[in-house]
Design a protein around this motif. Structure first.
Motif: not given
Length: 459
Positions: A401, A405, A408-409
């Motif tokens: 995870n 994430y 995504i950033l």
């Protein structure tokens, strides 16, 4: 052989570079080194592919030479037809035969046709060259220049789709010049960035994405969280996988003193679909624009004709990606989306604030990637229904995870690889040390994995 393997990074590439720079002062020798290395690189996938690559390249060169002598455009028309026929046979013969048989209620037994790796890309290169000759280009190249143009191994399998006038003039330039060390340092940085994207991010996200799509394909209901995670994960996976390949291809070419066109420019930061297609797979986008959309009439005609041109172009773009109706549907979605985008700009006095426009564009892209990734329409419909909340809310534990994430950033807020290299990175011993440690870590990491082919190798 994959870029993201130890065999390529610590054996093949260093040996080719040593041989190349050992005879770099003699142009024909350095070109023969690259052509030989490229054919070996291609043969390592399967020697069955090599004859078709050589034969098609030689046929196109002969056609160009005959046109140069006679100036009869029939040579070029025939050459374009031959290229399209080759692509159609290897990539689409079973697809079209199956659909014809379905119309007449018959069962199609697939023919045993092995599609040469990268045929979609190197056929497009040849077509663009022949079309440019039809449009008045005067460049008839030597056989060795043309072979190096087509077979150059960094871009042979999955692009970028390089035009002849971008790369062939560079063959004259001796790589040992004032830009040598800048090219090598930028090339190594791009290779490292691409390796991190592929081995560190894309393959980790695939561990989340693939099981969810497999569950949907098997008829298992996904809840809304699982469906959105699956769609977002694939949106991330395909970007990091393909842009990682492009970075490694461009970086590898720089080690030989050759500049390939950039292929990605932070596409998920786009505020509309037009902008997205100027940033995503940029060399394919410009090919479709220059050799399909504009010849169809482009935007030089009425709104209905322009809309037809857009949808036609994107339907064919979808079909280019794969012999399946799901790819055509994906292209159709983008064609309709681009049509709405154009119409909105022309007739609406209202424009969305940039954050809202960005969110609308991003949601559309995430939704559309579902049909691109799904095995069939029913799987895509199932995931879309789940994304809309028809199968409950629920939860899902994302594998890796932190990487998910972080990815995504990176796609939403970080600059593209080329901007990072050209605008922000400056020579520094600390960057060299950190980069060297990172490279060693990822080379060791990929040694313990079964390598996954880049996604676009299937197209």
């Amino acid at each position: 052989m994959l870029f993201s393997t130890q065999g390529f990074l610590i054996l093949f590439l260093p040996l080719v570079l040593i041989t190349f720079y050992g005879c770099v002062q003699v142009r024909i020798l350095r070109q023969l080194v690259i052509i030989s290395a490229s054919l070996i690189f291609y043969e390592l996938w399967s020697w069955h592919f090599v004859p078709s690559l050589i034969l098609l390249t030689f046929i196109n060169w002969i056609i160009a030479c005959q046109y140069g002598k006679s100036h009869h455009k029939a040579w070029l028309t025939g050459g374009i037809i031959i290229n399209i026929a080759m692509l159609g046979f290897f990539k689409y013969a079973n697809f079209f035969a199956e659909n014809v048989d379905d119309i007449f209620g018959m069962h199609h037994t697939p023919w045993n046709i092995i599609m040469p790796l990268g045929i979609s890309f190197f056929v497009f290169q040849k077509i663009s060259y022949l079309i440019d000759l039809r449009r008045g280009e005067k460049h008839i190249y030597s056989l060795i220049d043309f072979f190096e143009f087509v077979t150059f191994f960094p871009q042979l399998i999955a692009g970028p789709i390089v035009r002849h006038n971008e790369i062939i003039p560079q063959f004259e330039k001796n790589p040992i010049n004032p830009q040598l060390w800048e090219n090598i340092s930028k090339g190594l940085c791009l290779i490292l960035i691409g390796l991190v994207k592929k081995a560190g991010i894309a393959e980790s996200i695939a561990m989340t994405c693939n099981p969810l799509f497999d569950q949907a394909a098997q008829g298992q209901l996904l809840n809304i969280t699982e469906a959105w995670v699956a769609a977002i994960a694939y949106s991330l996976q395909i970007f990091f996988d393909f842009s990682g390949y492009s970075d490694m291809a461009i970086g590898t070419a720089l080690l030989f003193g050759l500049q390939l066109p950039y292929n990605f420019n932070a596409p998920y930061q786009s505020h509309n679909l037009q902008e997205f297609w100027r940033r995503w797979h940029m060399t394919l986008s410009r090919f479709l624009r220059d050799y399909l959309y504009i010849p169809l009439g482009g935007n030089r005609c009425g709104p209905i004709r322009q809309s037809t041109n857009l949808v036609t172009t994107m339907l064919l773009a979808g079909l280019w990606h794969g012999a399946g109706w799901s790819f055509v549907a994906w292209g159709g979605m983008h064609g309709v989306g681009l049509t709405i985008n154009h119409a909105w700009k022309k007739i609406s006095p209202f424009s969305f604030p940039k954050p809202i426009a960005w969110m609308i564009t991003l949601f559309f892209l995430i939704f559309s990637w579902v049909i691109f990734r799904a095995e069939n329409f029913s799987t895509a419909a199932h995931i879309w229904q789940s994304m809309l909340g028809f199968n409950g809310v629920g939860t899902y534990k994302i594998r890796h995870n932190i990487i998910f994430y972080l990815a995504i950033l990176l796609v939403l807020f970080c600059p593209s690889s080329q901007n990072l290299i050209n605008k922000y990175l400056r020579p520094s011993k600390w960057i060299a040390v950190v980069g060297g440690i990172a490279a060693a870590y990822f080379i060791l990491l990929i040694g313990g994995r079964i390598p996954d082919a880049f996604i676009y190798f299937h197209f």
